[in-house]
Design an enzyme around this catalytic site. Sequence first.
Site, PDB file in Angstrom:
ATOM      1  N   LYS A 104     -45.114 -54.633  55.008  1.00  0.00           N
ATOM      2  CA  LYS A 104     -46.607 -54.771  55.293  1.00  0.00           C
ATOM      3  C   LYS A 104     -47.245 -53.310  55.200  1.00  0.00           C
ATOM      4  O   LYS A 104     -46.619 -52.432  55.825  1.00  0.00           O
ATOM      5  CB  LYS A 104     -47.042 -55.701  56.382  1.00  0.00           C
ATOM      6  CG  LYS A 104     -48.301 -56.104  56.250  1.00  0.00           C
ATOM      7  CD  LYS A 104     -48.328 -57.241  55.216  1.00  0.00           C
ATOM      8  CE  LYS A 104     -49.379 -58.209  55.233  1.00  0.00           C
ATOM      9  NZ  LYS A 104     -49.030 -59.576  54.699  1.00  0.00           N
TER      10      LYS A 104
HETATM   11  N1  GLU Z   1     -50.611 -60.543  51.604  1.00  0.00           N
HETATM   12  C1  GLU Z   1     -49.786 -62.052  50.880  1.00  0.00           C
HETATM   13  C2  GLU Z   1     -49.303 -62.494  52.248  1.00  0.00           C
HETATM   14  O1  GLU Z   1     -49.197 -62.228  53.572  1.00  0.00           O
HETATM   15  C3  GLU Z   1     -49.156 -61.524  49.813  1.00  0.00           C
HETATM   16  C4  GLU Z   1     -47.980 -60.734  49.642  1.00  0.00           C
HETATM   17  C5  GLU Z   1     -47.448 -60.367  48.450  1.00  0.00           C
HETATM   18  O2  GLU Z   1     -47.856 -61.004  47.705  1.00  0.00           O
HETATM   19  O3  GLU Z   1     -46.478 -59.598  48.443  1.00  0.00           O
HETATM   20  O4  GLU Z   1     -48.469 -63.163  52.087  1.00  0.00           O
END
Ligand code: GLU
Length: 417
Positions: A104
């Site tokens: 993240k």
């Molecule tokens: N931000 C989204 C999540 O928390 C998507 C992450 C992604 O598609 O890599 O799952």
Amino acid sequence: MTQSFYESVLQRIDATAERVKLNQGVHNILRQPERELTVAIPVVMDDGDIKVFTGYRVQHSSVRGPCKGGIRYHPDTNLDEVRALATLMTLKCAVANVPYGGAKGGVRCDPSKLSKTELQRLTKRYTAMILPIIGPRHDIPAPDVNTNAETMGWVMDAVSMYEGQTVLDIVTGKPIDLGGSVGRREATGRGVMLNTMEILKRLKKNPKDTKIAIQGFGNVGSVAAELLEKQGCRIVAVSDVSGGLYSPDGIDVKKLIDFVYGSQKRRLLQNYDGYEKINNEELLELDVDVLIPAALENQITSDNVDKIKAEIIVEGANGPVTKNADDVLAEKGITIVPDILANSGGVIVSYFEWVQSIQSFFWDIDEVNKNLKKILIKSFNEVWEIKEKEKVTMRDAAFMLSIRKIAKAIELRGIFP
Ligand code: GLU
């Protein structure tokens, strides 16, 4: 004091480790991210001043594949939050069985106070500064809170400029005109809808008799609201940062989406006339069948858990319920479809986008939605089966499923060197 988000995540890992009799070494691996990067991002503002923002990229695990996870822009983002979110991504990808680990990113900023050109410069400089650790086979970013397809287009451009060629598979959630996937923008909300329909089916509830409150009217909440309304559910309340709207007879979601997203700048719900105004706390405490927190973490805590009346909670957001609150809700018999299952639609279609980008061969919307549903229903069934067999909550079951898969991958690979 409210338990921190990361504390909640670690406590859930610890509880699961005990339940599945996890090897202590593997448990220790899961309790720490593989790699963390903090960067200082100087940005020339429109007035010529230089401001320095703090950004993060945390890679929790690459044992099942390249790290994967979104980038969040928020004034409260901090390293601990990004760690928690990265850890949840590892678990989410394992539940969905997509070949990724978890990561993240976040930048501490208030995007509503930045112009588009400032946001573009911030995004490109942040990308340049995390470039040493991201890559199509290392770590693939995507949108998260307050970032979108446009932001991902800028990430792709920055990387492409460094590489001297267009690099499509570096990021997912790109604009469709830049090689993004159809259905990606709606994917998380669609997944929330599918999970809600599935849990209603399991609990033998008719969608037509189902009242739903949704916290958050962004990319997840607004799409989930629209799709659930189409399934016959009654959306009685929605909210955003400015507060909420309540209508016991049901809200006209389409109209509200037109109001919020129909002009250049996103409009706030508090400026909409027509429904009763409530605040975010009141929304969470409504007497509804299904509550969908689709905003930020730590919304249901020890402070308000006793006031929650919903029978079912579907977690559109990551970590909206603290571990302490979770225990109280389980005791009360409230069913929670946990984040790592409920909101996995986004990363599942991100996986499809990555595959399409690598092949430069693009699917149509039916193909995307069909495959999304197939993966989601399979994961839901696997979680449900463990829940029934082991007599645990759906969250416990999802954690057990994912941690077993990750442990297996660690065992098969062996510890290097
Ligand atoms: N931000 C989204 C999540 O928390 C998507 C992450 C992604 O598609 O890599 O799952």
